[in-house]
Design a protein around this motif. Structure first.
Motif, PDB file in Angstrom:
ATOM      1  N   ILE A 468      52.066  27.295  43.348  1.00  0.00           N
ATOM      2  CA  ILE A 468      52.450  27.206  44.748  1.00  0.00           C
ATOM      3  C   ILE A 468      51.309  27.777  45.575  1.00  0.00           C
ATOM      4  CG2 ILE A 468      54.121  28.006  46.460  1.00  0.00           C
ATOM      5  CD1 ILE A 468      56.034  28.201  43.891  1.00  0.00           C
ATOM      6  N   THR A 469      50.781  26.958  46.490  1.00  0.00           N
ATOM      7  CA  THR A 469      49.616  27.411  47.249  1.00  0.00           C
ATOM      8  C   THR A 469      49.969  27.623  48.714  1.00  0.00           C
ATOM      9  OG1 THR A 469      49.003  25.114  47.614  1.00  0.00           O
ATOM     10  CG2 THR A 469      47.929  26.234  45.794  1.00  0.00           C
ATOM     11  N   GLY A 470      49.201  28.487  49.372  1.00  0.00           N
ATOM     12  CA  GLY A 470      49.365  28.711  50.795  1.00  0.00           C
ATOM     13  C   GLY A 470      48.308  27.941  51.565  1.00  0.00           C
ATOM     14  N   LYS A 471      48.341  28.047  52.900  1.00  0.00           N
ATOM     15  CA  LYS A 471      47.366  27.324  53.722  1.00  0.00           C
ATOM     16  C   LYS A 471      46.014  28.015  53.700  1.00  0.00           C
ATOM     17  CE  LYS A 471      50.158  24.701  56.984  1.00  0.00           C
ATOM     18  NZ  LYS A 471      51.436  25.368  57.324  1.00  0.00           N
ATOM     19  N   LYS A 472      46.056  29.352  53.552  1.00  0.00           N
ATOM     20  CA  LYS A 472      44.813  30.119  53.639  1.00  0.00           C
ATOM     21  C   LYS A 472      44.355  30.567  52.254  1.00  0.00           C
ATOM     22  CE  LYS A 472      46.282  33.265  56.178  1.00  0.00           C
ATOM     23  NZ  LYS A 472      46.734  34.357  56.975  1.00  0.00           N
ATOM     24  N   VAL A 473      43.107  30.973  52.209  1.00  0.00           N
ATOM     25  CA  VAL A 473      42.583  31.541  50.970  1.00  0.00           C
ATOM     26  C   VAL A 473      43.267  32.881  50.709  1.00  0.00           C
ATOM     27  CG1 VAL A 473      40.541  32.544  49.876  1.00  0.00           C
ATOM     28  CG2 VAL A 473      40.357  30.385  51.116  1.00  0.00           C
ATOM     29  N   ASN A 474      43.766  33.024  49.525  1.00  0.00           N
ATOM     30  CA  ASN A 474      44.549  34.209  49.192  1.00  0.00           C
ATOM     31  C   ASN A 474      43.860  35.041  48.109  1.00  0.00           C
ATOM     32  OD1 ASN A 474      46.891  35.807  49.306  1.00  0.00           O
ATOM     33  ND2 ASN A 474      47.630  34.852  47.418  1.00  0.00           N
ATOM     34  N   LEU A 475      42.649  34.606  47.790  1.00  0.00           N
ATOM     35  CA  LEU A 475      41.918  35.211  46.664  1.00  0.00           C
ATOM     36  C   LEU A 475      41.697  36.705  46.880  1.00  0.00           C
ATOM     37  CD1 LEU A 475      39.034  33.243  45.133  1.00  0.00           C
ATOM     38  CD2 LEU A 475      38.963  35.697  45.120  1.00  0.00           C
ATOM     39  N   SER A 476      41.825  37.453  45.788  1.00  0.00           N
ATOM     40  CA  SER A 476      41.569  38.880  45.912  1.00  0.00           C
ATOM     41  C   SER A 476      40.778  39.369  44.705  1.00  0.00           C
ATOM     42  CB  SER A 476      42.901  39.633  46.025  1.00  0.00           C
ATOM     43  OG  SER A 476      43.030  40.576  45.010  1.00  0.00           O
ATOM     44  N   ALA A 477      39.987  40.403  44.936  1.00  0.00           N
ATOM     45  CA  ALA A 477      39.122  40.931  43.877  1.00  0.00           C
ATOM     46  C   ALA A 477      39.948  41.427  42.690  1.00  0.00           C
ATOM     47  CB  ALA A 477      38.242  42.048  44.425  1.00  0.00           C
ATOM     48  N   ASP A 478      41.182  41.861  42.958  1.00  0.00           N
ATOM     49  CA  ASP A 478      42.052  42.356  41.885  1.00  0.00           C
ATOM     50  C   ASP A 478      42.338  41.287  40.830  1.00  0.00           C
ATOM     51  OD1 ASP A 478      42.197  44.646  43.287  1.00  0.00           O
ATOM     52  OD2 ASP A 478      44.159  44.226  44.184  1.00  0.00           O
ATOM     53  N   TRP A 479      42.246  40.048  41.243  1.00  0.00           N
ATOM     54  CA  TRP A 479      42.572  38.955  40.328  1.00  0.00           C
ATOM     55  C   TRP A 479      41.685  38.937  39.099  1.00  0.00           C
ATOM     56  CZ3 TRP A 479      43.566  33.923  43.649  1.00  0.00           C
ATOM     57  CH2 TRP A 479      44.751  34.118  44.384  1.00  0.00           C
ATOM     58  N   LEU A 480      40.543  39.559  39.188  1.00  0.00           N
ATOM     59  CA  LEU A 480      39.615  39.552  38.074  1.00  0.00           C
ATOM     60  C   LEU A 480      40.284  40.051  36.792  1.00  0.00           C
ATOM     61  CD1 LEU A 480      36.728  38.610  37.868  1.00  0.00           C
ATOM     62  CD2 LEU A 480      35.972  40.935  38.280  1.00  0.00           C
ATOM     63  N   HIS A 481      41.263  40.950  36.944  1.00  0.00           N
ATOM     64  CA  HIS A 481      41.948  41.488  35.767  1.00  0.00           C
ATOM     65  C   HIS A 481      43.005  40.533  35.225  1.00  0.00           C
ATOM     66  CE1 HIS A 481      40.041  45.152  37.020  1.00  0.00           C
ATOM     67  NE2 HIS A 481      40.623  45.055  38.186  1.00  0.00           N
ATOM     68  N   ASP A 482      43.357  39.522  36.017  1.00  0.00           N
ATOM     69  CA  ASP A 482      44.487  38.666  35.637  1.00  0.00           C
ATOM     70  C   ASP A 482      44.046  37.314  35.105  1.00  0.00           C
ATOM     71  OD1 ASP A 482      46.044  40.691  36.621  1.00  0.00           O
ATOM     72  OD2 ASP A 482      46.174  39.797  38.624  1.00  0.00           O
ATOM     73  N   VAL A 483      42.751  37.118  34.947  1.00  0.00           N
ATOM     74  CA  VAL A 483      42.296  35.811  34.483  1.00  0.00           C
ATOM     75  C   VAL A 483      41.482  35.925  33.216  1.00  0.00           C
ATOM     76  CG1 VAL A 483      42.326  34.729  36.755  1.00  0.00           C
ATOM     77  CG2 VAL A 483      40.246  35.864  35.937  1.00  0.00           C
ATOM     78  N   LYS A 484      41.418  34.796  32.515  1.00  0.00           N
ATOM     79  CA  LYS A 484      40.797  34.752  31.201  1.00  0.00           C
ATOM     80  C   LYS A 484      39.657  33.726  31.184  1.00  0.00           C
ATOM     81  CE  LYS A 484      41.634  36.157  26.939  1.00  0.00           C
ATOM     82  NZ  LYS A 484      41.979  37.469  26.478  1.00  0.00           N
ATOM     83  N   THR A 485      39.817  32.666  31.937  1.00  0.00           N
ATOM     84  CA  THR A 485      38.840  31.577  31.839  1.00  0.00           C
ATOM     85  C   THR A 485      37.558  31.911  32.590  1.00  0.00           C
ATOM     86  OG1 THR A 485      39.827  30.525  33.764  1.00  0.00           O
ATOM     87  CG2 THR A 485      40.526  29.724  31.613  1.00  0.00           C
ATOM     88  N   HIS A 486      36.486  31.317  32.093  1.00  0.00           N
ATOM     89  CA  HIS A 486      35.188  31.509  32.722  1.00  0.00           C
ATOM     90  C   HIS A 486      35.211  30.988  34.156  1.00  0.00           C
ATOM     91  CE1 HIS A 486      30.913  31.588  33.299  1.00  0.00           C
ATOM     92  NE2 HIS A 486      30.973  30.330  33.685  1.00  0.00           N
ATOM     93  N   LYS A 487      35.837  29.840  34.322  1.00  0.00           N
ATOM     94  CA  LYS A 487      35.869  29.194  35.627  1.00  0.00           C
ATOM     95  C   LYS A 487      36.495  30.108  36.681  1.00  0.00           C
ATOM     96  CE  LYS A 487      36.954  24.512  37.105  1.00  0.00           C
ATOM     97  NZ  LYS A 487      37.688  23.310  36.714  1.00  0.00           N
ATOM     98  N   ALA A 488      37.639  30.680  36.355  1.00  0.00           N
ATOM     99  CA  ALA A 488      38.328  31.553  37.300  1.00  0.00           C
ATOM    100  C   ALA A 488      37.514  32.821  37.557  1.00  0.00           C
ATOM    101  CB  ALA A 488      39.718  31.900  36.765  1.00  0.00           C
ATOM    102  N   ARG A 489      37.003  33.400  36.492  1.00  0.00           N
ATOM    103  CA  ARG A 489      36.216  34.632  36.647  1.00  0.00           C
ATOM    104  C   ARG A 489      35.011  34.398  37.547  1.00  0.00           C
ATOM    105  NH1 ARG A 489      38.099  38.082  32.706  1.00  0.00           N
ATOM    106  NH2 ARG A 489      36.672  39.684  33.430  1.00  0.00           N
ATOM    107  N   ALA A 490      34.328  33.268  37.289  1.00  0.00           N
ATOM    108  CA  ALA A 490      33.115  32.976  38.054  1.00  0.00           C
ATOM    109  C   ALA A 490      33.437  32.863  39.539  1.00  0.00           C
ATOM    110  CB  ALA A 490      32.486  31.683  37.542  1.00  0.00           C
ATOM    111  N   ARG A 491      34.536  32.178  39.854  1.00  0.00           N
ATOM    112  CA  ARG A 491      34.885  31.988  41.262  1.00  0.00           C
ATOM    113  C   ARG A 491      35.277  33.319  41.911  1.00  0.00           C
ATOM    114  NH1 ARG A 491      34.470  32.086  45.532  1.00  0.00           N
ATOM    115  NH2 ARG A 491      35.655  31.119  47.215  1.00  0.00           N
TER     116      ARG A 491
END
Ligand code: MN
Length: 747
Positions: A468-491
């Motif tokens: 489920i996505t919002g209209k705005k960018v919701n990205l946060s630096a904390d997410w780095l701990h919640d991802v595994k893939t190279h693609k997500a980490r890189a972004r």
């Protein structure tokens, strides 16, 4: 009322089948009772009725009613794989959710969650299957293996394919070829991996028959012709053994089945031999009936070797060390009195069933436990087999080891049923970035299998994920701990860097305001030196700390001013110009004569040699650099810069292979040099850089790689230069380009 409502309002318990189908059901239940210790007749009858009702009116290519197909699949499940009533119900209904109006909900309500889960698994697998292609095929294999949650799904899928192959004849030729080759490439190897030897052989033979009917008939006929002489041979060879076994009170069966047709064909192709030289490669099999044990197998082995000479290298003990797929048997090859070699396999009835029917038979033999427990044990046992192949056992295990690799990945579905592969431990966030970086950036929450789930929840194979996505960018630096893939980490990292850059820009503004107020004029290069004095790793980091307030801007300003006022910059500048290239151990010699003399030489240990050499890609040395040579295993010399980090490593680990090398006088070669340029991202910047390079004498630009972000650009140029002076000259002219803040050599 539509068909779905009609179907789902049927009371299956009181639903009356037409006379003919009722007879078929009675016969079907008889088979169930014959093969199963426990069978829920009512459930099976309901599944049978729904199968008939939902497929009513459909026909197969042969013209027979469609419902016959699931019934035949269910019979394979019962008779050939020895599976349970739940599997039978699922087999009867395996095509309903996909092809008819019956819903999964209805199946769950009517047959319970186990049957519903099996059918859901089957439907998902066939969805994956529709988006074919070779990559998809590989994924399909992996998917089946990771869906080990309930392996009955896999076994039903195999049975489905087996029945389709048995009845492939009426299909158009083109379709036959497509199905047959898919069976050969996908299903047969997988059946083998699961230890379903009988099924694997039949699938291969049926595929071969469909693809090459003439070749198939040729081998089949030859096999029939040789049948008699084969039986005579077995009779002769086994005569004395048979007698001894009977005398010792053994109950047994002797079989001498030839290899299946496709494997003979493969052998003919591989060894380029005619049928006659291959056909008699068959094993004699001695099967000991209950209650004989593995100890008895060894007794039989000793009878055989008393009589015939064994070839020791061909002996295999798969009883003490079973194959990963459960196969157990003793194999020995002996030389008969006529000088002919023959392989003898010795095993118990139980081992033979496992060998032929695979894991399902193994499950059947797990005695004592109640049915539910039995299934659990079966699944558990398969897991064990798949996850812990014994490393000390025969080489056949190597193939099975690959199964472990697969468990590093999970397979999840998009809402549309597309399959995505992710590393184990991935979350809905990984999935979101996998779909598209924009989906990832705007992710707010996720639905996993229809339920709201946090973005950091770990996904399992088979999960269906919706982001489920919002209209705005919701990205946060904390997410780095919640991802595994190279693609997500890189972004996410890129996002963090971008944030840092914004703070650094703020820091720069702060600095520039202070500097102009204090009338302090200073170039970025000079400022970078001050920053280095203050132990900042870079000027950018200094600006970042000023922007974030980690370093006090006024303090920084005072330090710079003090430094400048003391005239330290001028001092350093002049000391530098006094010793131009003083330590350079090489000189450019433009003299034509010298160049010719040392054209191909490398000066190694002070002498010109004709050793083959090349330049290390890690540091791209250029004439003028301090270099060393490293002798590779095949005697060539790799030239590294002394400052290269690989050199440092090599000096520590392989000191003996290091040689002293010097640059030969000018050879006319071109060398690769990399330059990093950082500056304002303005219109025409790339043009100006390219201009500077083309105007410098004989410089070729091999590549340019630019990334820009919030008004700054960073470029990496790969240039072809003749030596270090040449490169330095180019760098100097780059530094003069309007807006360029930094230009330096880069490894
Ligand atoms: Mn089917």
């Amino acid at each position: 009322m539509n068909k779905q409502d009609t179907l789902e309002q049927i009371d299956l318990d009181s639903y009356e089948l037409p006379e003919q189908q009722q007879t078929e059901l009675d016969q079907f239940l008889k088979i169930c009772r014959e093969y199963m210790d426990h069978c829920d007749d009512e459930m099976v009858a309901r599944a049978f009725k729904l199968c008939y009702a939902s497929h009513q009116g459909e026909t197969r290519a042969s013209g027979e009613p469609f419902y016959q197909h699931p019934i035949e699949v269910a019979k394979i499940i019962i008779r050939e794989l020895g599976m349970d009533d739940v599997s039978v119900a699922a087999a009867l209904l395996h095509d309903t959710v996909e092809d008819t109006e019956v819903t999964l909900d209805f199946i769950e309500r009517t047959f319970g969650s186990t049957v519903a889960n099996l059918i859901d698994g089957l439907t998902k697998i066939s969805g994956v299957f529709k988006n074919k292609g070779t990559k998809q095929a590989e994924t399909f294999m992996k998917l089946l293996l990771t869906m080990a949650e309930d392996l009955r799904v896999v076994l039903i899928k195999f049975s489905d394919r087996l029945h389709n192959m048995r009845t492939i004849q009426p299909l158009p030729r083109k379709k036959q070829l497509a199905i047959a080759s898919e069976t050969l490439e996908l299903y047969a190897p997988l059946a083998h991996r699961f230890g379903l030897f009988q099924m694997k052989s039949e699938l291969e033979d049926l595929s071969f028959k469909a693809m090459d009917p003439t070749g198939f008939k040729f081998i089949a006929r030859k096999l029939r012709d040789k049948k008699e002489s084969r039986e005579v041979f077995i009779e002769e060879v086994m005569e004395p053994i048979k007698k001894q076994l009977v005398d010792s009170g053994f109950k047994f069966e002797i079989k001498g089945r030839p290899k299946h047709i496709y494997s003979i064909y493969k052998k003919m192709m591989r060894q380029q031999k005619p049928f006659e030289e291959i056909y008699d490669l068959f094993a004699i099999r001695i099967i000991l009936d209950e209650p004989h044990t593995k100890e008895d197998c060894w007794r039989v082995y000793s009878f055989i070797t008393d009589w015939y000479t064994p070839i020791p290298e061909r002996f295999r003990d798969f009883i003490s060390v079973p194959k990963a797929n459960g196969y157990q048997s003793l194999h020995t090859t002996v030389i008969t009195h006529t000088g002919k070699k023959v392989e003898v396999q010795i095993r118990t009835r139980k081992m033979d069933e496992v060998a032929e029917k695979g894991l399902a038979a193994h499950w059947k033999y797990k005695e004592g436990a109640a049915r539910g427990q039995n299934i659990e044990k079966f699944v558990h046992w398969i897991r064990e087999v798949l996850e812990n192949p014994r490393p000390d056992a025969a080489t056949e295990f190597v193939e099975d080891f690959q199964l472990n690799l697969y468990t590093d990945e999970i397979y999840v579905f998009t809402p549309k049923g597309e399959l995505r592969t992710l590393p184990k431990g991935s979350t809905p966030l990984d999935f979101a970035f996998e779909i598209h970086s924009e989906v990832g950036e705007r992710a707010l929450a996720a639905k996993v299998n229809g339920q709201m789930a946090p973005l950091r929840q770990e996904l399992k194979s088979g999960d269906q994920v919706e982001v489920i996505t919002g209209k705005k960018v919701n990205l946060s630096a904390d997410w780095l701990h919640d991802v595994k893939t190279h693609k997500a980490r890189a972004r996410i990292r890129q996002f963090i860097r971008q944030q840092e850059r914004e703070i650094a820009d703020k820091g720069r503004e702060l600095w520039e305001k202070k500097a102009s107020r204090g009338n302090l004029e200073i170039s970025d290069q000079e400022l970078a030196k001050v920053a280095a004095r203050l132990k900042f790793p870079s000027l950018q980091k200094a600006f970042y700390d000023l922007g974030s307030g980690a370093y006090d801007a006024t303090k920084f300003y005072k330090y710079v001013k003090k430094y400048k006022d003391k005239g330290r910059f001028a001092e350093e500048e002049s000391s530098k110009t006094e010793t131009p290239e003083a330590d350079s151990s090489y000189e450019i010699v433009y003299d034509e004569a010298t160049r010719a003399a040392t054209d191909k030489g490398l000066i190694m240990n002070g002498e010109i040699t004709d050793v083959k050499y090349s330049y290390a890609k890690c540091c791209n040395p250029i004439p003028g650099d301090d270099v060393i040579g490293f002798i590779s295993r095949d005697g060539d010399v790799k030239i590294h810069r002394v400052t290269c980090k690989n050199t440092r490593h090599l000096i520590q680990t392989d000191r003996d292979r290091i040689v002293d090398v010097k640059w030969a006088p000018f050879t006319g070669d071109q060398f690769t040099g990399a330059v990093k340029v950082v500056g304002e991202d303005r219109v025409g910047m790339i043009n100006d850089i390219a201009n500077v390079i083309s105007k410098s004498m004989n410089t070729n630009m091999k590549s340019i790689n630019i990334s820009s972000d919030s008004g700054m650009f960073e470029g990496t140029l790969i240039l072809m230069v003749k030596d270090i002076k040449h490169l330095e000259k180019v760098i100097k002219s780059l530094q003069k380009v309007d807006g360029v803040k930094l230009a330096y050599r880069y490894e």
